[in-house]
Design a protein around this motif. Structure first.
Motif, PDB file in Angstrom:
ATOM      1  N   THR A 172       0.786  -1.362  -0.058  1.00 37.81           N
ATOM      2  CA  THR A 172       0.096  -0.291  -0.067  1.00 37.81           C
ATOM      3  C   THR A 172       0.877   1.325  -0.149  1.00 37.81           C
ATOM      4  O   THR A 172       0.362   2.329   0.363  1.00 37.81           O
ATOM      5  CB  THR A 172      -0.980  -0.191   1.068  1.00 37.81           C
ATOM      6  OG1 THR A 172      -0.450  -0.176   2.494  1.00 37.81           O
ATOM      7  CG2 THR A 172      -2.030  -1.153   1.098  1.00 37.81           C
ATOM      8  N   LEU A 184       1.908   0.197  -5.273  1.00 33.77           N
ATOM      9  CA  LEU A 184       0.567  -0.362  -5.596  1.00 33.77           C
ATOM     10  C   LEU A 184       0.497  -0.055  -7.247  1.00 33.77           C
ATOM     11  O   LEU A 184      -0.053  -1.082  -8.089  1.00 33.77           O
ATOM     12  CB  LEU A 184      -0.502   0.258  -5.021  1.00 33.77           C
ATOM     13  CG  LEU A 184      -1.948  -0.435  -5.278  1.00 33.77           C
ATOM     14  CD1 LEU A 184      -2.016  -1.568  -5.070  1.00 33.77           C
ATOM     15  CD2 LEU A 184      -3.045   0.572  -4.388  1.00 33.77           C
ATOM     16  N   ALA A 198      -5.176   1.108   3.371  1.00 33.57           N
ATOM     17  CA  ALA A 198      -5.060   0.262   2.279  1.00 33.57           C
ATOM     18  C   ALA A 198      -6.074   0.461   1.621  1.00 33.57           C
ATOM     19  O   ALA A 198      -6.383   0.672   0.418  1.00 33.57           O
ATOM     20  CB  ALA A 198      -4.612  -1.092   2.491  1.00 33.57           C
ATOM     21  N   LEU A 243      -6.625   3.709  -0.432  1.00 29.42           N
ATOM     22  CA  LEU A 243      -5.695   3.798  -1.225  1.00 29.42           C
ATOM     23  C   LEU A 243      -6.035   3.358  -2.406  1.00 29.42           C
ATOM     24  O   LEU A 243      -6.171   3.797  -3.719  1.00 29.42           O
ATOM     25  CB  LEU A 243      -4.226   3.304  -0.864  1.00 29.42           C
ATOM     26  CG  LEU A 243      -3.084   3.562  -1.893  1.00 29.42           C
ATOM     27  CD1 LEU A 243      -2.809   4.885  -2.541  1.00 29.42           C
ATOM     28  CD2 LEU A 243      -1.800   2.854  -1.540  1.00 29.42           C
ATOM     29  N   PHE A 244      -6.678   2.029  -2.431  1.00 27.48           N
ATOM     30  CA  PHE A 244      -7.039   1.188  -3.576  1.00 27.48           C
ATOM     31  C   PHE A 244      -7.969   1.954  -4.180  1.00 27.48           C
ATOM     32  O   PHE A 244      -8.321   1.823  -5.470  1.00 27.48           O
ATOM     33  CB  PHE A 244      -7.638  -0.191  -3.094  1.00 27.48           C
ATOM     34  CG  PHE A 244      -6.828  -1.152  -2.468  1.00 27.48           C
ATOM     35  CD1 PHE A 244      -5.364  -1.157  -2.700  1.00 27.48           C
ATOM     36  CD2 PHE A 244      -7.332  -2.112  -1.481  1.00 27.48           C
ATOM     37  CE1 PHE A 244      -4.421  -1.938  -2.007  1.00 27.48           C
ATOM     38  CE2 PHE A 244      -6.141  -2.894  -0.843  1.00 27.48           C
ATOM     39  CZ  PHE A 244      -4.764  -2.832  -1.072  1.00 27.48           C
TER      40      PHE A 244
END
Length: 195
Positions: A19, A24, A107, A110-111
């Motif tokens: 992450t 990523l 995480a 962020l995704f």
């Protein structure tokens, strides 16, 4: 080495390694390319090769990527590939401690931020895609009343359908059927909300 089907990430160290925003992006680009060098990836992310190499090594330390067979005669180039057919990160695996839950939340954000950026880029470039691609690209929202069990069933059905299309695509590409194929991102979110 045979690659895992999908790798579940359950440990905090691997989650944190993945992450980092640049890592990523690199993982996603490597997944799309299948194999690539740090130089090739650096060109795509507009970063120094040395920085990209560092982040690729970090991903490799956590088993997310691995060295691939050389694709060229240049012995100085190190080729990389994902070590699995994808990763899964589930909330249930990070609920046991506040630090783990916070890392999972960071995480997930962020995704979603990177997915939203991918979609914004598509919208900005929509005019460069054919009418056929624009008509085929879904953009919908459904608001339904479900139980948690029904939502889980829906998730499982959608994932099974997606896996069938992934398998069909891999088989077609392995047979040389690449005409008209493009990379396609499909983002599915299902979540409860109250008004």
């Amino acid at each position: 080495m045979a690659r895992e089907e999908t790798r579940p990430i359950t440990d905090l160290g691997t989650l944190k390694a993945l992450t980092h925003p640049l890592r990523l992006r690199l993982y996603r680009l490597l997944y799309i390319a299948g194999t690539a060098t740090a130089s090739q990836l650096a060109d795509q992310v507009d970063e120094a090769v040395s920085l990209v190499s560092y982040h690729l090594r970090k991903l490799a330390e956590h088993g997310l990527i691995e060295e691939a067979e050389r694709q060229s005669g240049d012995g100085r180039e190190r080729w990389w590939r994902p070590s699995s057919q994808g990763v899964t990160v589930r909330d249930k695996d990070f609920r046991d401690a506040p630090e783990r839950a916070a890392a999972h939340l960071a995480a997930t954000r962020l995704f979603h931020d990177q997915r939203a950026e991918m979609y914004r880029r598509y919208l900005d470039e929509r005019a460069t895609w054919s009418a056929e691609w624009n008509a085929a690209a879904p953009d919908s929202e459904s608001l339904v009343r479900l139980t948690a069990g029904e939502l889980d069933d829906l998730r499982a059905e959608l994932m099974a359908l997606l896996r069938r299309y992934e398998d069909r695509s891999r088989s077609a590409e392995a047979a040389g059927d690449t005409a008209g194929r493009e990379n396609v991102a499909l983002h599915v979110y299902g979540f409860p909300f109250r008004v």
